[in-house]
Design an enzyme around this catalytic site. Sequence first.
Site, PDB file in Angstrom:
ATOM      1  N   CYS A 151       2.124   1.634 -13.255  1.00  0.00           N
ATOM      2  CA  CYS A 151       3.117   1.689 -12.166  1.00  0.00           C
ATOM      3  C   CYS A 151       4.476   2.006 -12.778  1.00  0.00           C
ATOM      4  CB  CYS A 151       3.176   0.355 -11.429  1.00  0.00           C
ATOM      5  SG  CYS A 151       4.621   0.210 -10.353  1.00  0.00           S
ATOM      6  N   CYS A 198       7.017  -1.114 -12.372  1.00  0.00           N
ATOM      7  CA  CYS A 198       6.817  -2.425 -12.974  1.00  0.00           C
ATOM      8  C   CYS A 198       7.694  -2.581 -14.230  1.00  0.00           C
ATOM      9  CB  CYS A 198       5.332  -2.633 -13.322  1.00  0.00           C
ATOM     10  SG  CYS A 198       4.355  -3.241 -11.921  1.00  0.00           S
ATOM     11  N   HIS A 228       4.469  -6.631  -8.680  1.00  0.00           N
ATOM     12  CA  HIS A 228       3.925  -5.427  -8.065  1.00  0.00           C
ATOM     13  C   HIS A 228       3.258  -5.705  -6.719  1.00  0.00           C
ATOM     14  CE1 HIS A 228       2.315  -1.284  -8.317  1.00  0.00           C
ATOM     15  NE2 HIS A 228       1.313  -1.786  -7.632  1.00  0.00           N
ATOM     16  N   ASN A 262      10.500   2.940   2.876  1.00  0.00           N
ATOM     17  CA  ASN A 262       9.280   3.407   3.521  1.00  0.00           C
ATOM     18  C   ASN A 262       8.179   2.463   3.073  1.00  0.00           C
ATOM     19  OD1 ASN A 262      10.722   5.672   4.405  1.00  0.00           O
ATOM     20  ND2 ASN A 262      10.178   6.827   2.576  1.00  0.00           N
ATOM     21  N   SER A 299       2.954   6.087  -1.873  1.00  0.00           N
ATOM     22  CA  SER A 299       1.776   5.975  -2.722  1.00  0.00           C
ATOM     23  C   SER A 299       1.885   4.760  -3.637  1.00  0.00           C
ATOM     24  CB  SER A 299       1.618   7.236  -3.565  1.00  0.00           C
ATOM     25  OG  SER A 299       2.845   7.531  -4.212  1.00  0.00           O
ATOM     26  N   HIS A 352       4.494  -0.968  -5.032  1.00  0.00           N
ATOM     27  CA  HIS A 352       5.478  -1.872  -5.654  1.00  0.00           C
ATOM     28  C   HIS A 352       6.690  -1.968  -4.717  1.00  0.00           C
ATOM     29  CE1 HIS A 352       6.994  -3.715  -9.523  1.00  0.00           C
ATOM     30  NE2 HIS A 352       7.995  -3.841  -8.668  1.00  0.00           N
ATOM     31  N   HIS A 390       9.913  -1.708  -3.077  1.00  0.00           N
ATOM     32  CA  HIS A 390      11.162  -1.051  -3.465  1.00  0.00           C
ATOM     33  C   HIS A 390      11.740  -0.280  -2.288  1.00  0.00           C
ATOM     34  CE1 HIS A 390       8.320   2.307  -3.720  1.00  0.00           C
ATOM     35  NE2 HIS A 390       9.348   3.132  -3.734  1.00  0.00           N
ATOM     36  N   GLN A 439      14.948   2.916  -1.362  1.00  0.00           N
ATOM     37  CA  GLN A 439      15.701   4.017  -1.954  1.00  0.00           C
ATOM     38  C   GLN A 439      17.107   4.075  -1.375  1.00  0.00           C
ATOM     39  OE1 GLN A 439      13.567   7.757  -2.686  1.00  0.00           O
ATOM     40  NE2 GLN A 439      11.961   6.925  -1.389  1.00  0.00           N
TER      41      GLN A 439
HETATM   42 ZN    ZN Z   1       4.607  -2.049 -10.039  1.00  0.00          ZN
END
Ligand code: ZN
Length: 339
Positions: A46, A49, A109, A149, A157, A160, A162, A164
């Site tokens: 990832c 991570c 994650h 999103n 895809s 994890h 997060h 933007q």
């Molecule tokens: Zn991750």
Amino acid sequence: MAKWEERWHPLRQEWVIIAAHRQDRPWHGDTVGKSAPEAREYVKDCYLCPGNERVRGHRNDHYQGIFVFDNDHPCVGPDAPVDLQTPAGIFRNRPANGLARVVCYTPKHNSSLSELQVPQIVDLLNAWSGQYTELGARPDVNHVLVFENRGEVVGVSNTHPHCQIYGTNFVFKTIETEAIAARRHFDETGRVLFQDVLQAEHDDGRRIVYKNSSAVAFVPYFARYAYECYVAPLETHARLADLSKSELTDFAEALKALLVRYDNLWKMPFPYVMTLHHAPTDDGDYGTFHFHIEFHPPLRKPNLLKYLAGPEIGGGNFLSDTLPEEKAEELRNSGGSLG
Ligand SMILES: [Zn+2]
Ligand SMILES: [Zn+2]
């Protein structure tokens, strides 16, 4: 109660068609697969991570809390070409200035915004404020778009947790429209548009999903998507950075209350597009702008997408097959702890 009508969207200045009487049409569109949540806290390949290497060779910090970095594939950035070919005739172009960043909410994650504790969400709100202030201070940034999103159906895809950030030289259209509508409403009535929305939601009450002493989560009367929700402080502040400490905590609680209900609703990570709506960072007067976060979930039912088609893409107005009052009730009733 009317289930077939048009509702005015005062922030976007457009009509929404509510056609909830058609919910029992035989064909319901394609289904989408449920994605099983990742079971592991750390995933070796990832790129978000802690400690892992990213696509252009940068290595993530061994971060414990929130981690912010410049997007490796920025859509706007300092490296955007400045020597552009002048297009023909009426057409115009300019360099794609700005800055794009990624914010990891947590090193874990397999976590999500809904699973963060309230103090962690407060930390995240402060990180967003810091980014807004830092990017907004740049002369080439007139707007800071903060968005998450969530879910494969909106093209994510990497699960994890997060979001933007795009710091752009232009103000995104929705915010520009909302700011103009708010200013016009104030000039005409002397009142803050969003306060009038909150008052009407409070007076009706059916679409309130959660409320505490200084924050509220609700499905707006004029919702375009099923399960669309706004989370807002009760007092008008143009930007997140203007909320007091207690308002931030209340706001984090409202955010979590909504997110837990989302995930509880169908016992799955609820997909959405989340966007912070705050004042642009150009030199405009945004005293009448009321900070809020909007959630636009793409699903109407578990595994059932709301398609954007003729009315939405072709015409630019939304047709909603669901009744906001019913969707708010479903969300209210799906409270409780995750599990
Ligand atoms: Zn991750
Ligand atoms: Zn908004």
